[in-house]
Design a protein around this motif. Sequence first.
Motif, short mmCIF file in Angstrom:
data_model
loop_
_atom_site.label_atom_id
_atom_site.label_comp_id
_atom_site.label_asym_id
_atom_site.label_seq_id
_atom_site.Cartn_x
_atom_site.Cartn_y
_atom_site.Cartn_z
N PRO A 199 11.45 -0.06 -11.28
CA PRO A 199 10.73 0.76 -10.31
C PRO A 199 10.59 0.04 -8.97
N ASP A 200 10.09 0.76 -7.96
CA ASP A 200 9.94 0.20 -6.62
C ASP A 200 8.66 0.74 -5.98
N ASP A 215 -0.27 -0.37 6.55
CA ASP A 215 -1.42 0.23 5.88
C ASP A 215 -1.91 -0.59 4.70
N LEU A 216 -1.05 -1.45 4.17
CA LEU A 216 -1.45 -2.33 3.07
C LEU A 216 -2.32 -3.49 3.54
N ASN A 217 -2.35 -3.72 4.85
CA ASN A 217 -3.08 -4.87 5.39
C ASN A 217 -2.68 -6.15 4.65
N PRO A 218 -1.38 -6.46 4.62
CA PRO A 218 -0.91 -7.58 3.81
C PRO A 218 -1.31 -8.93 4.38
N THR A 249 4.26 5.33 -3.94
CA THR A 249 4.15 5.53 -5.39
C THR A 249 2.71 5.29 -5.84
N PRO A 250 2.36 5.68 -7.07
CA PRO A 250 1.05 5.31 -7.61
C PRO A 250 0.83 3.80 -7.58
N ASN A 251 1.91 3.04 -7.81
CA ASN A 251 1.82 1.58 -7.77
C ASN A 251 1.41 1.11 -6.38
N TYR A 252 1.95 1.76 -5.36
CA TYR A 252 1.58 1.43 -3.97
C TYR A 252 0.09 1.65 -3.76
N HIS A 253 -0.42 2.77 -4.24
CA HIS A 253 -1.83 3.07 -4.01
C HIS A 253 -2.73 2.07 -4.74
N VAL A 254 -2.31 1.59 -5.91
CA VAL A 254 -3.06 0.53 -6.59
C VAL A 254 -3.07 -0.72 -5.73
N GLN A 255 -1.90 -1.11 -5.23
CA GLN A 255 -1.82 -2.30 -4.38
C GLN A 255 -2.71 -2.15 -3.15
N PRO A 309 10.45 -4.72 -6.61
CA PRO A 309 10.85 -4.70 -5.21
C PRO A 309 10.01 -3.74 -4.37
N LEU A 310 10.20 -3.84 -3.06
CA LEU A 310 9.37 -3.11 -2.11
C LEU A 310 9.90 -1.71 -1.83
N PHE A 311 11.18 -1.60 -1.43
CA PHE A 311 11.75 -0.33 -0.97
C PHE A 311 12.89 0.12 -1.86
N ALA A 312 13.13 1.46 -1.85
CA ALA A 312 14.31 2.01 -2.54
C ALA A 312 14.75 3.29 -1.85
N HIS A 313 16.02 3.34 -1.47
CA HIS A 313 16.62 4.55 -0.92
C HIS A 313 16.92 5.50 -2.08
#
Length: 685
Positions: A542-543, A256-259, A555-561, A530-534
């Motif tokens: 943060p992750d 979904d990030l279309n990296p 996370t909110p950081n993900y949505h910004v990215q 980092p990308l993932f966290a269990h």
Amino acid sequence: MNTKYIDRMKNKMKSAGWSGLILAVVIGCTDAGTAPNQELAISATSNKYVIRVGEPMAEIQPTMYGVFFEDINFAADGGIYAEMVKNRSFEFELPMIGWEQPASDKFSMNDQSGFASVINRLGEQPNSNFLRVTVKADKGYQLTNAGFRGMGVKEGLRYDFSIMARQLEGQSVMNVRLVDSTGVILGETSIAPKGDEWQTYTASFIATKEEMKAVMNIQFEGKGIVDIDMVSLFPSDTWKNRPKGMRADLVQLLDDLNPGFLRFPGGCIVEGRTLARRYQWKKTIGDINDREVLVNRWNTEFTHRPTPDYYQSFGLGFFEYFQLSEDLGAEPLPILSCGIACQFNTGELVPMEELDPYVADAMDLIEFANGATTTPWGKVRADMGHPAPFNMKYIGIGNEQWGPEYIKRYKVFERTIKARYPEMIIVSGSGPFPDGEMFDYGMEELKKLNAEIIDEHYYRTPEWFFENADRYDKYDRNGPKIFAGEYASQSVAIASPDNKNNWNGALAEAAFMTGLERNAEVVHLTSYAPLFAHAEGWQWTPDLIWFNNLKSYATPNYHVQKLFSTNRGTHVLPLQEDNGPVTGANGLYATAAKDVNTGELIVKLVNATAQEQSIDLDIQGIDQLGESGILTVLKSSDLNTENSFDNPVAISPEELSVDLSGGSSITAAPYSLSVLRVAYKENVN
């Protein structure tokens, strides 16, 4: 109040700007862990930005926004790699980690039900251990595996069990069951090994109930001696339904990030605490039964989160990373050891006269990724099911090494790779920090070598990110290109277990990202880390994405990215106020770009103050602007807001229609990142 910041903002009040068809603006900043300063004076008049569509500053690279993967926080085993059994091949340094026997068997071999012993093949193969089970009673002996902090089980889903086994004496049936904490059976199947030669046995069953922390019991029925190895359990709903594949919900979040690229396998994990424990890609390919297990370098790195059961099975190896890159439509960017162990640990150096095998690993990797099937390593790739090349264009040498020893080794890699593969783009590193003596030395030396791309890392406070939105404005346009390879706002301190993925940090990153995008002529790749966290197996915060055994959330950081990466555009444009870029005036940060493929203007706005702000856009160089556009808004009135398993959408984007028929003016909500997309027709004269 942060008076230093406020003074700096006042000095920038006259400096703001829009450029291109993509605009990003961030308003407000503060010290780490605090809300943006609500006392910052805001101009009573509208902020007026000029965007000159016909004067693109630079192309925005397809690799501008990508993904950095490292096996930290149980990101691979226990995470994206969907294997549910921990220590499936009994290869951990303590070979029964992850496995439980009846209580008496831990101390004695006299239990009436039976006992188990780990047998070592004395180095005959990478997977040298197996378990010999002696069953003394017709029923009763049992082994238990709790997986990675439990096994997540979904009702109605098929689970695929496999095991290597041989029957040496008698006849045993293995009853395999998933059970919940009360012993209720959630699904079961049986395996009856035959003969004294190793065979792989498979069976499947459907789970009857959802459970977050199930365990797997293997109950042996019938007297005898049976050897077992490679005990495995996978859900059937893996990414693209590949057997023994990846966890679909986690890969979907990446997709979904279309990296534009996927950097792997790290990070400090590339280096290892010692050279013997570095990541060696050749040990991670081929049959998964033959991949050599390695202790994870993060297992006891932090006293606040020791994880001595953290190992790498390499079921997720270099072939799978390349395959994942292909699935995501992302450029593969592997990072290899340069012959220096992690300098925060031992800093062990391979002598220069012994560097050849490390360089050979790089050369062989290029052949593995790109070589014809008639080449030795190209044939290995083909035999694994991918005869077509992966078309790798980038290779990284070293993670974040520093000092003269790194430069000496980098020169050897660069010279050798370019001699055979002149088209290969080599990524070098400037060390672990964005400034200071280590950074200055590395940058100076790499510039002398005409390095193509230099990897910079930033783990800093939110305030640092706000104040460095103009970091690349004065970088040499003719010098090396930049890879912002690891960055994340630290709400408390670097590596603190108390760091939060809150809106304040995400907003600061958005401000910084406007500077990355505005300087697309210099900055060619960027990725959060980092990308993932269990949720129960993390070491670092943060992750970007959090998950447990059943669920995951962004996370909110993900949505910004995601807002930046999915609204990248093709060309960054001048966006200016009073002939200067927008890097903090009135607490606003901005960038703009156009997308020549879709014919759209994309405007990114972030308001991190407590006040609504109006933005007037003077869009020059166009014949027509659409009368309406789509405004995607990410916001929260509380800067400490975080997403969670209980509320995964506390901060999530909302789409609105905006009327532009009366003029190009938009409103930025308090504490918000907004992205406007609107069609346009460019003036061709």
